[in-house]
Design an enzyme around this catalytic site. Structure first.
Site, PDB file in Angstrom:
ATOM      1  N   GLY A   9       4.068   3.486   7.085  1.00 11.80           N
ATOM      2  CA  GLY A   9       2.730   4.056   7.260  1.00 11.80           C
ATOM      3  C   GLY A   9       1.696   3.089   6.731  1.00 11.80           C
ATOM      4  N   CYS A  10       0.645   3.617   6.158  1.00 14.79           N
ATOM      5  CA  CYS A  10      -0.441   2.792   5.635  1.00 14.79           C
ATOM      6  C   CYS A  10       0.086   1.831   4.576  1.00 14.79           C
ATOM      7  CB  CYS A  10      -1.527   3.681   5.047  1.00 14.79           C
ATOM      8  SG  CYS A  10      -2.836   2.749   4.239  1.00 14.79           S
ATOM      9  N   PHE A  11      -0.210   0.550   4.743  1.00 12.37           N
ATOM     10  CA  PHE A  11       0.329  -0.436   3.803  1.00 12.37           C
ATOM     11  C   PHE A  11      -0.258  -0.311   2.403  1.00 12.37           C
ATOM     12  CE2 PHE A  11      -2.130  -3.692   6.616  1.00 12.37           C
ATOM     13  CZ  PHE A  11      -3.376  -3.293   6.143  1.00 12.37           C
TER      14      PHE A  11
END
Length: 177
Positions: A9-11
């Site tokens: 997902g979002c890094f």
């Protein structure tokens, strides 16, 4: 040193946790395995480049193993949601392990098999992709250490902070002093 490349997902969430681990020299947010050369964040977010948001982790295998790296990975994101993590939706948010060699591929497949057998997420199947790393581009500078630099930002308070807290509690023995 060895390198692992992981997308959950979002890094910002993934990077924040790995930068706290003993044995990790660096965790760099970036983009992997797409078809656009040197993509921008805006392009990746459009979902048209084929890249996944990933974190490239450089670590000392005498301090932390690849299996432990993966145990953290499978704790800080939901590997049962295809192309999404929470409100972040699109192929760029897919769950992916970009392997650097056959040994990593074997460990990743074994960890997934073990977690599937344990049914930690109930009957939902793990949809994490395991594929060789094709290409990695570091994200723009403002994405690096984003949570540390922006702890009061809304997304960090609502999403990253709780994931980091869960990580710190579960992996307290692996967190840097």
């Amino acid at each position: 040193m060895e390198v692992a490349t992981l997308g959950g997902g979002c890094f910002w969430c993934v990077e924040a946790c790995y930068n706290m681990l003993r044995g990790v020299q660096s965790a760099i947010s970036g983009y992997a395995n797409g078809q656009t050369k040197d993509p921008s964040y805006k392009a990746v977010c459009s979902g048209t480049t084929g890249h996944a948001e990933v974190v490239q982790v450089t670590y000392d295998p005498t301090v932390i193993s690849f299996k432990e790296i993966l145990e953290v990975f499978f704790t800080v994101h939901d590997p049962t949601t295809k192309d999404r993590q929470g409100n972040d939706v699109g192929t760029q948010y897919r769950s992916i392990i970009c392997t650097h060699n056959d040994a990593q591929r074997a460990v990743a497949q074994q960890v997934i098999a073990d977690l599937t057998a344990q049914q930690l997420w109930g009957p939902a199947p793990i949809v994490t992709q395991v594929e060789p790393l094709d290409v990695f581009y570091p994200a723009e500078d403002y994405h690096q250490n984003y949570f540390v630099q922006n702890p009061g930002q809304g997304y960090c308070r609502a999403v990253v902070g709780p994931k980091v807290a869960k990580f710190r509690q579960k992996f307290a023995k692996l967190v840097k002093a």
